[in-house]
Design a protein around this motif. Structure first.
Motif, mmCIF file in Angstrom:
data_model
loop_
_atom_site.group_PDB
_atom_site.id
_atom_site.type_symbol
_atom_site.label_atom_id
_atom_site.label_comp_id
_atom_site.label_asym_id
_atom_site.label_seq_id
_atom_site.Cartn_x
_atom_site.Cartn_y
_atom_site.Cartn_z
ATOM 1 N N LEU A 5 0.843 -1.185 0.000
ATOM 2 C CA LEU A 5 0.000 0.000 0.000
ATOM 3 C C LEU A 5 0.882 1.239 0.000
ATOM 4 N N ASN A 6 0.754 2.034 -1.043
ATOM 5 C CA ASN A 6 1.511 3.270 -1.161
ATOM 6 C C ASN A 6 0.513 4.427 -1.214
ATOM 7 N N VAL A 7 0.453 5.181 -0.116
ATOM 8 C CA VAL A 7 -0.423 6.349 -0.063
ATOM 9 C C VAL A 7 0.416 7.607 0.190
ATOM 10 N N SER A 8 1.633 7.596 -0.320
ATOM 11 C CA SER A 8 2.509 8.753 -0.136
ATOM 12 C C SER A 8 1.995 9.945 -0.934
ATOM 13 N N GLU A 9 2.363 11.124 -0.466
ATOM 14 C CA GLU A 9 2.035 12.401 -1.123
ATOM 15 C C GLU A 9 0.530 12.605 -1.297
ATOM 16 N N ASN A 10 -0.212 12.474 -0.209
ATOM 17 C CA ASN A 10 -1.667 12.646 -0.285
ATOM 18 C C ASN A 10 -2.219 13.588 0.772
ATOM 19 N N ASN A 29 3.739 2.428 2.671
ATOM 20 C CA ASN A 29 4.428 3.697 2.453
ATOM 21 C C ASN A 29 3.468 4.836 2.765
ATOM 22 N N LEU A 30 3.767 5.555 3.852
ATOM 23 C CA LEU A 30 2.967 6.699 4.290
ATOM 24 C C LEU A 30 3.763 8.002 4.166
ATOM 25 N N SER A 31 4.821 7.978 3.394
ATOM 26 C CA SER A 31 5.731 9.120 3.291
ATOM 27 C C SER A 31 5.069 10.346 2.653
ATOM 28 N N ARG A 32 5.647 11.496 2.983
ATOM 29 C CA ARG A 32 5.255 12.792 2.425
ATOM 30 C C ARG A 32 3.755 13.066 2.579
ATOM 31 N N ASN A 33 3.309 12.987 3.825
ATOM 32 C CA ASN A 33 1.945 13.340 4.188
ATOM 33 C C ASN A 33 2.011 14.339 5.334
ATOM 34 N N LEU A 51 8.123 -0.396 6.502
ATOM 35 C CA LEU A 51 7.284 0.727 6.903
ATOM 36 C C LEU A 51 8.028 2.022 6.618
ATOM 37 N N TYR A 52 7.466 2.840 5.752
ATOM 38 C CA TYR A 52 8.054 4.114 5.357
ATOM 39 C C TYR A 52 7.155 5.252 5.829
ATOM 40 N N ILE A 53 7.694 6.108 6.695
ATOM 41 C CA ILE A 53 6.937 7.254 7.202
ATOM 42 C C ILE A 53 7.743 8.541 7.027
ATOM 43 N N ASN A 54 8.599 8.581 6.029
ATOM 44 C CA ASN A 54 9.461 9.736 5.775
ATOM 45 C C ASN A 54 8.646 11.000 5.506
ATOM 46 N N GLU A 55 9.238 12.122 5.852
ATOM 47 C CA GLU A 55 8.685 13.448 5.533
ATOM 48 C C GLU A 55 7.251 13.632 6.024
ATOM 49 N N ASN A 56 7.070 13.426 7.308
ATOM 50 C CA ASN A 56 5.821 13.723 7.992
ATOM 51 C C ASN A 56 6.157 14.644 9.159
ATOM 52 N N MET A 57 5.310 14.691 10.157
ATOM 53 C CA MET A 57 5.548 15.529 11.345
ATOM 54 C C MET A 57 5.476 14.678 12.608
ATOM 55 N N ILE A 58 6.023 13.486 12.525
ATOM 56 C CA ILE A 58 5.924 12.519 13.614
ATOM 57 C C ILE A 58 7.031 12.759 14.633
ATOM 58 N N ASN A 59 6.637 12.760 15.924
ATOM 59 C CA ASN A 59 7.620 12.856 17.010
ATOM 60 C C ASN A 59 7.568 11.554 17.817
ATOM 61 N N PHE A 60 8.284 11.528 18.922
ATOM 62 C CA PHE A 60 8.372 10.321 19.766
ATOM 63 C C PHE A 60 6.993 9.771 20.119
ATOM 64 N N ASP A 61 6.079 10.637 20.527
ATOM 65 C CA ASP A 61 4.738 10.208 20.926
ATOM 66 C C ASP A 61 3.932 9.665 19.757
ATOM 67 N N GLY A 62 4.347 9.957 18.547
ATOM 68 C CA GLY A 62 3.622 9.517 17.365
ATOM 69 C C GLY A 62 3.944 8.104 16.920
ATOM 70 N N ILE A 63 4.937 7.492 17.555
ATOM 71 C CA ILE A 63 5.284 6.106 17.237
ATOM 72 C C ILE A 63 4.735 5.229 18.358
ATOM 73 N N PHE A 76 12.530 0.111 8.573
ATOM 74 C CA PHE A 76 11.788 1.200 9.215
ATOM 75 C C PHE A 76 12.471 2.482 8.789
ATOM 76 N N SER A 77 11.756 3.286 8.018
ATOM 77 C CA SER A 77 12.332 4.518 7.491
ATOM 78 C C SER A 77 11.483 5.703 7.928
ATOM 79 N N ALA A 78 12.079 6.553 8.770
ATOM 80 C CA ALA A 78 11.376 7.709 9.333
ATOM 81 C C ALA A 78 12.224 8.971 9.176
#
Length: 169
Positions: A5-10, A29-33, A51-63, A76-78
């Motif tokens: 599932l690739n939902v990047s850039e949405n 892939n949840l990158s660039r959201n 699991l790809y979560i690159n280029e988001n606004m995730i901090n420690f509490d978000g994982i 795991f790519s963040a």
């Protein structure tokens, strides 16, 4: 039956709790959201390998703290988030081979990072305040390393309590 599932850039802000329904998912892939957090239900995706979560606004509490339950996780790519620390449970993913935490605000990592002996790629570039934890001289059985290898699964806890558990299929 979805495996990738690739939902990047949405411009996605939230992931539905029902993501746990995708039990055959291997690559997500949840990158660039615009994500600030991953739902706890993501920890139920037992077949998830990447699991790809690159280029988001995730901090420690978000994982999610239960991320260590992803026993099949290899990648795991963040990169490019707002991570100052990483949950220790991530390093319980014993199959983790590639970890990308570049371009964050990491201060340190859990010392359990040294338990991942099969790691092929560890990318920590551009974390200017990062101080690596001291590496243990030698970690072997009897030195307390067992603490990090505790099986918190319900089946194991029931077995330890003396319950009769049928063998897994």
């Amino acid at each position: 039956n979805l495996k990738r599932l690739n939902v990047s850039e949405n411009d996605i802000k939230d992931i539905s709790l029902s993501i746990e329904m995708l039990q055959k998912l291997e690559i997500l892939n949840l990158s660039r959201n615009e994500l600030t957090a991953l739902p706890n239900t993501i920890c139920k995706l037992s077949k998830l390998r990447q699991l790809y979560i690159n280029e988001n606004m995730i901090n420690f509490d978000g994982i999610p703290s239960g991320i260590g339950k992803l026993g099949s996780l290899e990648v795991f790519s963040a990169a490019c988030n707002q991570l100052e620390m990483i949950p220790e449970s991530l390093f319980r993913c014993g199959n983790l081979k590639k970890l990308n935490l570049s371009f964050n605000q990491l201060i340190t990592l859990p010392d359990t990072i040294y338990l991942l002996g099969d790691m092929d790629i560890l990318d920590l570039r551009n974390n200017p305040e990062l101080v690596m934890p001291a590496k243990p001289i030698e970690m072997k059985k009897g030195d307390g390393v067992e603490f990090y290898n505790i099986d918190f699964s319900l089946q194991n806890q029931l077995r330890l309590a003396g319950a009769q558990i049928p063998p897994s299929v």
